[in-house]
Every structure is written in structure tokens, then in C-alpha cells.
Design an enzyme around this catalytic site. Structure first.
Site, PDB file in Angstrom:
ATOM      1  N   LYS A  13       0.825  -1.193   0.011  1.00  0.00           N
ATOM      2  CA  LYS A  13      -0.092  -0.060  -0.003  1.00  0.00           C
ATOM      3  C   LYS A  13       0.924   1.279   0.028  1.00  0.00           C
ATOM      4  O   LYS A  13       0.718   2.136  -0.642  1.00  0.00           O
ATOM      5  CB  LYS A  13      -0.958   0.005   1.292  1.00  0.00           C
ATOM      6  CG  LYS A  13      -1.908  -1.089   1.498  1.00  0.00           C
ATOM      7  CD  LYS A  13      -2.579  -1.166   2.591  1.00  0.00           C
ATOM      8  CE  LYS A  13      -1.922  -1.096   3.805  1.00  0.00           C
ATOM      9  NZ  LYS A  13      -1.272  -2.184   4.173  1.00  0.00           N
ATOM     10  N   ARG A 122      11.623  -6.417   3.915  1.00  0.00           N
ATOM     11  CA  ARG A 122      11.667  -4.809   4.212  1.00  0.00           C
ATOM     12  C   ARG A 122      12.984  -4.376   4.734  1.00  0.00           C
ATOM     13  O   ARG A 122      13.192  -4.703   5.965  1.00  0.00           O
ATOM     14  CB  ARG A 122      10.376  -4.344   4.606  1.00  0.00           C
ATOM     15  CG  ARG A 122      10.378  -2.795   4.414  1.00  0.00           C
ATOM     16  CD  ARG A 122       8.949  -2.186   4.716  1.00  0.00           C
ATOM     17  NE  ARG A 122       8.244  -2.649   5.809  1.00  0.00           N
ATOM     18  CZ  ARG A 122       6.951  -2.472   6.039  1.00  0.00           C
ATOM     19  NH1 ARG A 122       6.146  -1.916   5.115  1.00  0.00           N
ATOM     20  NH2 ARG A 122       6.391  -2.993   7.137  1.00  0.00           N
ATOM     21  N   ARG A 155      12.221  -2.721  10.607  1.00  0.00           N
ATOM     22  CA  ARG A 155      11.132  -2.061  11.520  1.00  0.00           C
ATOM     23  C   ARG A 155      10.941  -3.323  12.801  1.00  0.00           C
ATOM     24  O   ARG A 155      10.907  -4.401  12.349  1.00  0.00           O
ATOM     25  CB  ARG A 155       9.840  -1.772  11.033  1.00  0.00           C
ATOM     26  CG  ARG A 155       9.769  -0.608  10.294  1.00  0.00           C
ATOM     27  CD  ARG A 155       8.632  -0.244   9.464  1.00  0.00           C
ATOM     28  NE  ARG A 155       7.223  -0.802   9.683  1.00  0.00           N
ATOM     29  CZ  ARG A 155       6.233  -0.440   9.103  1.00  0.00           C
ATOM     30  NH1 ARG A 155       6.274   0.160   7.898  1.00  0.00           N
ATOM     31  NH2 ARG A 155       5.190  -1.052   9.428  1.00  0.00           N
TER      32      ARG A 155
END
Ligand code: AP5
Length: 212
Positions: A13, A122, A155
Site C-alpha cells: 500500500k 523490508r 522495523r
């Protein structure tokens, strides 16, 4: 047009919202990014939400709704916007209806294996927050941001336990929004599995610029 981008964590997204924002000239409003910026700046909001976000749970509806309401009152949203990661509960969607018109909720569809593959690979720039992927969108130099030279990191909510929890939270609290918007004839499904340029092409076909 005023868009909502729906879909599980890691569906792409944020990546697509950045591309659409640049190409259509409308702001990309990511509640996740707003919270992460507050955490980085150690503001009172950031201190309040850090543990919640690191664990993969949702921040309270009241805080999140107020934040979005304030952001949508800014003049740059008058010709359209993309809400990425909001609403995430039916209560947030109902609150949103009271202060904004939504033209389309775009549902980026991907299975759990795809989510895990994308989130576990990621890497995010500590300085400019640009996202990379070790396989699908690797930086030119390992662990160094291609755009600003900043250090890349994982993250906390991309660690395996948090990914599992985020998927559970998504299924329980956010997936019901698909039917919520479908019942209002506002839902558009887009297959999020192909490469980003193909997903962007599908979006551009569904929403030609001259009609947005
Ligand atoms: P948020 O930042 O919104 O996280 P999310 O929805 O879980 O979304 P992600 O950022 O993880 O994924 P994405 O779909 O944007 O994928 P991306 O483009 O990065 O929220 C974080 C937290 O904030 C929440 O858990 C919650 O605590 C809190 N929060 C936020 N909003 C809230 C709300 N409304 N209410 C309450 N709490 C809220 O892509 C992922 C990876 O895949 C990247 O590495 C990318 O390079 C790669 N990739 C992307 N597209 C492709 C592609 N097409 N092909 C190959 N690789 C791709």
C-alpha cells in the site's frame, strides 16, 4: 478523487501510494508514517504509541481519528488524497464518514505467504524513511539508502512474532472493512501480487488520471 488504500500489512500500500501520489499529484497520508515520525521525534504522541506499534497492535480509534481529521483539514487535500492505513476498524470508518467524502476504497489483495515474504525482506532508511526490499527492491549498496545514504534497518513490527500478530489483527479488525465498502459500492479490488509497475498500471487503468 479521495482514495482509501486497504489491504493486509505488507501488501504494498505504501509503495503504491507513493507512486500514485507522485503521478496524480495528490497527498499520501499514512497513519503508520505519522506515528513513526512522532516516535522518532519522541513527541508525547510518539511516546504513547511506541510499544503498541512495535508489537503490531492498533493505536486507539480516538487518537487516530483526531489525527486524520486534523490532517484532512489541510488545504493540500482539497483536490484529492490517499489514506493509507486508515480506516483500520469499522469505528474509524464510521467516524471518517462524518468529516470526509470517500470516492473509492482500493483493496490490495495478497495472500499470507506474500505478506511474510515482503515484510521479512523490508528495509527502511533511518533518515528519509524510504522502503527497500532485499530481493524485490534492493538498494544499490547493502544496508545503505540509495536516495540519501542513510542506514537501513528492520522495523520492530517486521520481526516474525509481530508480523504474525499484525496478520491476526488485520483479519479480526480491518478485513471487515472490505464488506463495509463493498456494500456501499465503493470497493475496487486490485491484485497486489505482481511487481509494483504492474500494480501501478492496473491502478492507472482503473482510475484514468483525467477522471480523478
Ligand atoms: P502501517 O505503517 O500502516 O503498516 P501496515 O498497514 O502494516 O502496512 P505496511 O507499511 O507494513 O505495509 P504496506 O502495505 O504499506 O507495504 P509496503 O509498501 O511498505 O502501520 C503501522 C502500525 O501503525 C500499525 O501496526 C498500528 O500499530 C499503527 N497504525 C497505523 N494506522 C493505524 C490506524 N488507522 N489505526 C490504528 N493503528 C494504526 O511494502 C512492503 C515491502 O514489500 C517493502 O519492502 C516493499 O519494498 C515491498 N513491495 C511492495 N510492493 C511490492 C511489489 N509489488 N512487489 C514486490 N515487492 C513489493
Amino acid at each position: 478523487m479521495n482514495f482509501i488504500f486497504l489491504g493486509p500489512p505488507g501488501a504494498g500500500k505504501g509503495t503504491l501510494a507513493a507512486a500514485v501520489s507522485a503521478s496524480y499529484g495528490i497527498p499520501h497520508i499514512s497513519t503508520g508514517e505519522i506515528f513513526r515520525a512522532a516516535i522518532k521525534a519522541q513527541t508525547p504522541l510518539g511516546c504513547k504509541v511506541k510499544a503498541i506499534i512495535d508489537s503490531g497492535s492498533l493505536v486507539g480509534d480516538d487518537i487516530t481519528v483526531e489525527l486524520v481529521k486534523e490532517r484532512l483539514s489541510q488545504p493540500d487535500t482539497k483536490n484529492g488524497f490517499i489514506l493509507d492505513g486508515f480506516p483500520r476498524t469499522i469505528a474509524q470508518a464510521e467516524a471518517l464518514e462524518k468529516f470526509a467524502r470517500i470516492d473509492c476504497a482500493v483493496n490490495f489483495d495478497i495472500d499470507d505467504n506474500g505478506v511474510v515474504e515482503r515484510l521479512s525482506g523490508r528495509r527502511v532508511c533511518r533518515t528519509c524513511s524510504h522502503n527497500f526490499h532485499v530481493v524485490f527492491m534492493p538498494p544499490e549498496k547493502e544496508n545503505i539508502c540509495t536516495h540519501c545514504g542513510g542506514e537501513l534497518f528492520v522495523r520492530d513490527d517486521d520481526k516474525p512474532e509481530a508480523i504474525k500478530h499484525r496478520l491476526e489483527v488485520y483479519r479480526a479488525q480491518t478485513a471487515p472493512l472490505i464488506d463495509f465498502y463493498r456494500s456501499k459500492n465503493l470497493l475496487k479490488d486490485i491484485d497486489a501480487k505482481p511487481a509494483t509497475d504492474l500494480v501501478l498500471q492496473a491502478f492507472q487503468t482503473a482510475f484514468p488520471k483525467e477522471r480523478t
